[in-house]
Design a protein around this motif. Structure first.
Motif, PDB file in Angstrom:
ATOM      1  N   MET A  53      72.387  30.256  81.094  1.00 60.35           N
ATOM      2  CA  MET A  53      71.070  30.029  81.655  1.00 60.35           C
ATOM      3  C   MET A  53      70.088  31.130  81.267  1.00 60.35           C
ATOM      4  SD  MET A  53      70.425  27.364  83.375  1.00 60.35           S
ATOM      5  CE  MET A  53      70.346  26.576  84.909  1.00 60.35           C
ATOM      6  N   ASP A  54      70.598  32.351  81.187  1.00 59.23           N
ATOM      7  CA  ASP A  54      69.724  33.474  80.881  1.00 59.23           C
ATOM      8  C   ASP A  54      69.105  33.345  79.489  1.00 59.23           C
ATOM      9  OD1 ASP A  54      68.565  35.722  81.994  1.00 59.23           O
ATOM     10  OD2 ASP A  54      69.929  37.071  80.956  1.00 59.23           O
ATOM     11  N   GLU A  55      69.872  32.849  78.537  1.00 58.69           N
ATOM     12  CA  GLU A  55      69.352  32.664  77.172  1.00 58.69           C
ATOM     13  C   GLU A  55      68.264  31.591  77.142  1.00 58.69           C
ATOM     14  OE1 GLU A  55      69.963  34.463  74.424  1.00 58.69           O
ATOM     15  OE2 GLU A  55      71.102  35.754  75.772  1.00 58.69           O
ATOM     16  N   ILE A  56      68.440  30.544  77.909  1.00 57.62           N
ATOM     17  CA  ILE A  56      67.427  29.483  77.980  1.00 57.62           C
ATOM     18  C   ILE A  56      66.153  30.032  78.595  1.00 57.62           C
ATOM     19  CG2 ILE A  56      66.850  27.267  79.035  1.00 57.62           C
ATOM     20  CD1 ILE A  56      69.840  26.567  78.833  1.00 57.62           C
ATOM     21  N   ASP A  57      66.294  30.828  79.641  1.00 55.48           N
ATOM     22  CA  ASP A  57      65.141  31.434  80.291  1.00 55.48           C
ATOM     23  C   ASP A  57      64.371  32.318  79.314  1.00 55.48           C
ATOM     24  OD1 ASP A  57      63.641  31.839  82.766  1.00 55.48           O
ATOM     25  OD2 ASP A  57      64.348  33.921  82.625  1.00 55.48           O
ATOM     26  N   LYS A  58      65.077  33.148  78.547  1.00 49.00           N
ATOM     27  CA  LYS A  58      64.426  34.008  77.547  1.00 49.00           C
ATOM     28  C   LYS A  58      63.691  33.169  76.503  1.00 49.00           C
ATOM     29  CE  LYS A  58      67.588  37.924  77.691  1.00 49.00           C
ATOM     30  NZ  LYS A  58      68.571  38.688  76.917  1.00 49.00           N
ATOM     31  N   TRP A  59      64.328  32.093  76.058  1.00 50.11           N
ATOM     32  CA  TRP A  59      63.716  31.248  75.036  1.00 50.11           C
ATOM     33  C   TRP A  59      62.444  30.586  75.561  1.00 50.11           C
ATOM     34  CZ3 TRP A  59      62.621  26.038  74.487  1.00 50.11           C
ATOM     35  CH2 TRP A  59      62.250  25.639  73.200  1.00 50.11           C
ATOM     36  N   ILE A  60      62.495  30.073  76.786  1.00 50.70           N
ATOM     37  CA  ILE A  60      61.326  29.419  77.374  1.00 50.70           C
ATOM     38  C   ILE A  60      60.168  30.405  77.508  1.00 50.70           C
ATOM     39  CG2 ILE A  60      60.418  28.401  79.505  1.00 50.70           C
ATOM     40  CD1 ILE A  60      63.172  27.032  79.806  1.00 50.70           C
ATOM     41  N   ARG A  61      60.442  31.587  78.003  1.00 56.07           N
ATOM     42  CA  ARG A  61      59.386  32.600  78.157  1.00 56.07           C
ATOM     43  C   ARG A  61      58.837  33.041  76.795  1.00 56.07           C
ATOM     44  NH1 ARG A  61      59.261  34.089  83.473  1.00 56.07           N
ATOM     45  NH2 ARG A  61      61.053  33.368  84.641  1.00 56.07           N
ATOM     46  N   HIS A  62      59.703  33.117  75.809  1.00 55.68           N
ATOM     47  CA  HIS A  62      59.274  33.452  74.449  1.00 55.68           C
ATOM     48  C   HIS A  62      58.306  32.393  73.925  1.00 55.68           C
ATOM     49  CE1 HIS A  62      59.657  35.286  70.486  1.00 55.68           C
ATOM     50  NE2 HIS A  62      59.768  34.060  70.005  1.00 55.68           N
ATOM     51  N   ARG A  63      58.611  31.136  74.138  1.00 55.11           N
ATOM     52  CA  ARG A  63      57.743  30.055  73.669  1.00 55.11           C
ATOM     53  C   ARG A  63      56.413  30.049  74.415  1.00 55.11           C
ATOM     54  NH1 ARG A  63      57.915  29.692  69.314  1.00 55.11           N
ATOM     55  NH2 ARG A  63      56.576  27.900  69.461  1.00 55.11           N
ATOM     56  N   ILE A  64      56.423  30.345  75.711  1.00 56.40           N
ATOM     57  CA  ILE A  64      55.171  30.400  76.471  1.00 56.40           C
ATOM     58  C   ILE A  64      54.300  31.539  75.963  1.00 56.40           C
ATOM     59  CG2 ILE A  64      54.160  30.824  78.740  1.00 56.40           C
ATOM     60  CD1 ILE A  64      56.596  29.344  79.927  1.00 56.40           C
ATOM     61  N   ARG A  65      54.916  32.674  75.654  1.00 56.36           N
ATOM     62  CA  ARG A  65      54.152  33.783  75.066  1.00 56.36           C
ATOM     63  C   ARG A  65      53.537  33.358  73.740  1.00 56.36           C
ATOM     64  NH1 ARG A  65      58.982  36.697  77.002  1.00 56.36           N
ATOM     65  NH2 ARG A  65      58.324  38.085  78.673  1.00 56.36           N
ATOM     66  N   ALA A  66      54.294  32.643  72.934  1.00 53.35           N
ATOM     67  CA  ALA A  66      53.802  32.192  71.628  1.00 53.35           C
ATOM     68  C   ALA A  66      52.617  31.253  71.794  1.00 53.35           C
ATOM     69  CB  ALA A  66      54.922  31.497  70.860  1.00 53.35           C
ATOM     70  N   ILE A  67      52.708  30.347  72.733  1.00 57.54           N
ATOM     71  CA  ILE A  67      51.612  29.400  72.967  1.00 57.54           C
ATOM     72  C   ILE A  67      50.367  30.142  73.428  1.00 57.54           C
ATOM     73  CG2 ILE A  67      50.840  27.535  74.481  1.00 57.54           C
ATOM     74  CD1 ILE A  67      53.821  26.552  74.376  1.00 57.54           C
ATOM     75  N   GLN A  68      50.533  31.096  74.334  1.00 62.13           N
ATOM     76  CA  GLN A  68      49.385  31.860  74.819  1.00 62.13           C
ATOM     77  C   GLN A  68      48.701  32.599  73.669  1.00 62.13           C
ATOM     78  OE1 GLN A  68      48.062  32.060  78.109  1.00 62.13           O
ATOM     79  NE2 GLN A  68      46.454  32.845  76.817  1.00 62.13           N
TER      80      GLN A  68
END
Length: 77
Positions: A1-16
């Motif tokens: 789960m932790d890896e998925i959380d990191k990936w999701i936050r990484h993608r949100i940063r990229a979108i921003q």
């Protein structure tokens, strides 16, 4: 789960950051969010390719508390 959380936050940063197409805009927005001058410049200089050059700086600019303020739940512990 932790890896998925990191990936999701990484993608949100990229979108921003993708919304801020110009370095000046990125710098201004980051400074308004309270990011230090040096960090904001480091990210703004590489706004189009931040994932290669400023990855650690982006995590400073958008910490986990930023996502907590947005109401995005954490998937990990």
């Amino acid at each position: 789960m932790d890896e998925i959380d990191k990936w999701i936050r990484h993608r949100i940063r990229a979108i921003q950051l993708k919304h801020w197409k110009r370095g000046r805009t990125a710098y201004r927005e980051l400074r308004q969010r309270g990011v230090a001058h040096d960090t904001a410049i480091g990210i703004a200089m590489y706004v189009r390719s931040w994932w290669r050059t400023a990855n650690q700086l982006v995590h400073v600019a958008f910490p986990k508390s930023y996502f907590d303020q947005l109401g995005i739940p954490r998937l990990g512990r």
